[in-house]
Design a protein around this motif. Sequence first.
Motif, short mmCIF file in Angstrom:
data_model
loop_
_atom_site.label_atom_id
_atom_site.label_comp_id
_atom_site.label_asym_id
_atom_site.label_seq_id
_atom_site.Cartn_x
_atom_site.Cartn_y
_atom_site.Cartn_z
N GLU A 112 0.82 -1.22 0.00
CA GLU A 112 0.00 0.00 0.00
C GLU A 112 0.85 1.27 0.00
O GLU A 112 0.33 2.37 -0.22
CB GLU A 112 -0.92 0.01 1.22
CG GLU A 112 -2.05 -1.01 1.15
CD GLU A 112 -2.84 -1.08 2.45
OE1 GLU A 112 -2.60 -0.21 3.34
OE2 GLU A 112 -3.68 -1.98 2.59
N GLY A 113 2.14 1.12 0.26
CA GLY A 113 3.03 2.28 0.19
C GLY A 113 3.72 2.68 1.47
O GLY A 113 4.48 3.66 1.50
N ASP A 115 6.51 2.73 4.31
CA ASP A 115 7.95 2.48 4.27
C ASP A 115 8.40 1.52 5.37
O ASP A 115 9.32 0.73 5.17
CB ASP A 115 8.72 3.80 4.43
CG ASP A 115 8.49 4.75 3.27
OD1 ASP A 115 8.93 4.42 2.15
OD2 ASP A 115 7.85 5.80 3.47
#
Length: 395
Positions: A112-113, A115
């Motif tokens: 989903e992005g 980090d």
Amino acid sequence: MVEQKKNIELSIVIPCLNEAETIEICIKKAKNSLIENNISGEVVVGDNGSTDGSIEICQRNGAQVVHIDKKGYGAALMGAIEASKGKFIIMGDADDSYDFSNLMPFVLKLREGDDLVMGNRFKGGIEKGAMPFLHKYLGNPVLSFIGRLFFKIKIRDFHCGLRGFKKESIQKLELRTTGMEFASEMIVKASIFKLKITEVPTILSKDGRSRPPHLRTWRDGWRHLKFLLMYSPKWLFFYPGLILFLISTILFVIISMNPIHANKLTFDLHTLTYCGAGMVLSYQMLSFSYLSTIYAINQGLIPIKKSFLNIFSFFNLEKGVLTGLFIFVVGFYLSLDLFLNWRQDDYGRITDLSASFRILIPSIVMIIIGIQTIFLSFLSSIIGTIQNVKFLDGV
């Protein structure tokens, strides 16, 4: 085999030092998780010098073994991370306390992005006997609270060893610590450099080994706390220094004019002396905060903030030296005035000691702070000029 696919999405990294009892079950769970979820992945073990057959077990179960000569939890992980080929990495301990068979919550968040995806053992569940009493009710809560306070990190389980992250994002942080504090460094620097961090519940099971863990409660707890303080000059130097400076200065100004009477208590020359010492000490603490921030920026430990850059640009060497000279001259003038008055009395006994000390103590404090300001200006200029071009590029 899943590991032979060209584009590896996920590398599961496990640090190892004599983990023959549990390393096999960890690798099997990790590999089964990859297969069951149809993830292109690999299992990478960072071995830190095992002599109990752990290496042979890893190789027999199809894990890639990376030999790390430099000792330490962080060193083993950094070596394994460097050797891994996955876009995403999930790291976890080799003691079978973390559930490698349930990694999809981490993978989904990474896709989903996010980090950095932290496991939260307090949300997922801690089996009876899985976490020592001191760790569960003192160490983890206190250190997690300090981490949230110092670095505005919203995660609740600061020290969970099961976590996933984008390899590219974490490598940009240039992590350096080789011991157990590596776990704290990753979160702190991820927060400082504004990486996207989230949490997912995870279960902590009882350690599967028969021997004691490598973790040492007080030693490693202190190393984590020390790291948090070293990476936060504001909380280590600035805030304590500012509070002490304000209290000392306010009392110093009041008492230098007249004693303070409170019922039977009188705060006079002795208190004035201690307040003067508090001003000097707190000024040193504020100076340390300023210098350590410059150093941290130069070393890439923290990013440059525009507000600090403006301060550094405004208070340059010349302005700092002139400010220091002004403070010194005022203090010297007060001392000289006292000396001339003493000379007028033929260097005899000073009759009004109270009035004399109300001038003497402020003059000494101003002389010291003035000289410190001059040297601070030179030292900050030296650090800002020599240490690294990164800092001056923005000036």
